[in-house]
Design an enzyme around this catalytic site. Sequence first.
Site, PDB file in Angstrom:
ATOM      1  N   LYS A  17       0.811  -1.213   0.000  1.00  0.00           N
ATOM      2  CA  LYS A  17       0.000   0.000   0.000  1.00  0.00           C
ATOM      3  C   LYS A  17       0.853   1.276   0.000  1.00  0.00           C
ATOM      4  CE  LYS A  17      -3.980  -2.172   0.382  1.00  0.00           C
ATOM      5  NZ  LYS A  17      -3.509  -3.558   0.289  1.00  0.00           N
ATOM      6  N   LYS A  20      -8.040   2.477   3.376  1.00  0.00           N
ATOM      7  CA  LYS A  20      -7.617   1.083   3.242  1.00  0.00           C
ATOM      8  C   LYS A  20      -6.782   0.690   4.446  1.00  0.00           C
ATOM      9  CE  LYS A  20      -6.552   1.892  -1.676  1.00  0.00           C
ATOM     10  NZ  LYS A  20      -5.473   1.719  -2.688  1.00  0.00           N
ATOM     11  N   ARG A  57      -5.268  -3.804 -13.660  1.00  0.00           N
ATOM     12  CA  ARG A  57      -4.208  -4.607 -13.060  1.00  0.00           C
ATOM     13  C   ARG A  57      -3.190  -4.883 -14.180  1.00  0.00           C
ATOM     14  NH1 ARG A  57      -3.127  -8.241  -9.046  1.00  0.00           N
ATOM     15  NH2 ARG A  57      -3.748  -6.435  -7.768  1.00  0.00           N
ATOM     16  N   ARG A 100     -10.647  -4.157 -14.267  1.00  0.00           N
ATOM     17  CA  ARG A 100     -11.607  -4.701 -13.296  1.00  0.00           C
ATOM     18  C   ARG A 100     -12.625  -3.611 -12.975  1.00  0.00           C
ATOM     19  NH1 ARG A 100      -7.178  -6.201  -8.940  1.00  0.00           N
ATOM     20  NH2 ARG A 100      -6.743  -4.032  -9.431  1.00  0.00           N
ATOM     21  N   ARG A 118     -15.542  -0.812  -5.212  1.00  0.00           N
ATOM     22  CA  ARG A 118     -14.297  -1.568  -5.156  1.00  0.00           C
ATOM     23  C   ARG A 118     -14.146  -2.427  -6.407  1.00  0.00           C
ATOM     24  NH1 ARG A 118     -15.204  -4.792   0.203  1.00  0.00           N
ATOM     25  NH2 ARG A 118     -17.235  -4.936  -0.832  1.00  0.00           N
ATOM     26  N   ASP A 149      -1.695  -1.605  -9.695  1.00  0.00           N
ATOM     27  CA  ASP A 149      -3.067  -1.167  -9.913  1.00  0.00           C
ATOM     28  C   ASP A 149      -3.058   0.298 -10.308  1.00  0.00           C
ATOM     29  OD1 ASP A 149      -3.850  -3.682  -9.157  1.00  0.00           O
ATOM     30  OD2 ASP A 149      -4.309  -3.119  -7.090  1.00  0.00           O
ATOM     31  N   GLU A 190      -1.543   0.931  -6.094  1.00  0.00           N
ATOM     32  CA  GLU A 190      -0.930  -0.142  -5.304  1.00  0.00           C
ATOM     33  C   GLU A 190       0.155  -0.830  -6.116  1.00  0.00           C
ATOM     34  OE1 GLU A 190      -3.474  -2.988  -3.459  1.00  0.00           O
ATOM     35  OE2 GLU A 190      -4.806  -1.475  -2.584  1.00  0.00           O
ATOM     36  N   ASN A 221       1.619  -4.558  -5.893  1.00  0.00           N
ATOM     37  CA  ASN A 221       1.400  -5.859  -5.257  1.00  0.00           C
ATOM     38  C   ASN A 221       2.569  -6.792  -5.547  1.00  0.00           C
ATOM     39  OD1 ASN A 221      -1.594  -5.592  -4.328  1.00  0.00           O
ATOM     40  ND2 ASN A 221      -1.547  -4.809  -6.417  1.00  0.00           N
TER      41      ASN A 221
END
Length: 350
Positions: free
Chosen positions: A134, A169, A219, A233, A241, A281, A289, A291
């Site tokens: 994050k 978050k 993504r 997404r 979300r 993201d 983000e 990841n």
Amino acid sequence: MRLLFVTDPLETLQPDHDSTVAIMEAAQRRHAEVWVAGVADLVIDGIASAVWARPVRIAPAFRSRAGGSAARERWWRAGEQQRLELGMGDVVFMRVDPPVDDAYLRATYLLDAAVRAGALVLNAPRGLREANEKLTSLNLPDIVPSTVVTADVRDIRDALGRWRVAVAKPLDGAGGRGIIMMRDGDPGLTALIDLVTEQRTRQIVLQEFVPGVTEGDKRIFLLDGEPVGVVNRRAGAGDFRCNLAVGAMAESTTLDADDLEICRRLRPELECLGLVLVGIDVIGGRLTEVNVTSPTGIRDIERLSDERPSERILDWTMEKLAAGAQPIRPRQPERVEEEDACRPIISQTS
């Protein structure tokens, strides 16, 4: 070629969704040995690195009538657990889902021994410790939404006064869990802040709401800093979300100029920490983000496009092994002007 996947229990994985299973299938197609273990199965014996692991065979997912991938009811078969020594020629995929808790961190220290023994560990254990999913993006503040990290109600109210709408978050969340929207002037706001900050004892990430989220959240899957696939997404009805785990829908998309610039800017950060497999993201041209633990998206990318990230990962891995690759270690800057790129990243252990 022997590939070890340090992952969550196989029975908890979703074979038609998890990228880990997609990579296992690609390895199996190359006739590689596929082994699985959990974080508690790692061993250090003197200076040697070892693991208690099981060989597995995967029943590949198939294309369903609805157009998606589907898995057979019994999709894996495992052999007896064996003790393996890890070293040169071995590839270890650390693919355990968040949170990055004490058990996860211990596993990264044990995997340091595998790196010292010559194994190719993806991602580098130190990088996994240091790159909070994050917070890593905050090293590039001009391409991320306005962000505040705090547990204090005063900071949150001040940010909401400036932005009007924000997304909160948890620092150690994943899959959309615990993400909420906050609005300036909402009744019960103080109680909500107390809830998400656990009575003001735990920091949250508060980001200005990006209106572009109505068009979805991209993504982008990166391999050694290069984009090898992308999927959009889009949030489900009545939700904001864009996480597939909470009902968002995947759809095909392409990389635009903003996406490519974000990838270019981020690559030196990832190289410095030995982060080879990364899912970023992007919402409305803003990085939200990074990841690094077990980024997903491969299944949907391969279902919705001609890209094959799982095969690209195996190609990259085999090329590294064929070239006598040294273990992936965080890179040190070679020139003075690179020092900023290799500055410390806010840590998972912060």
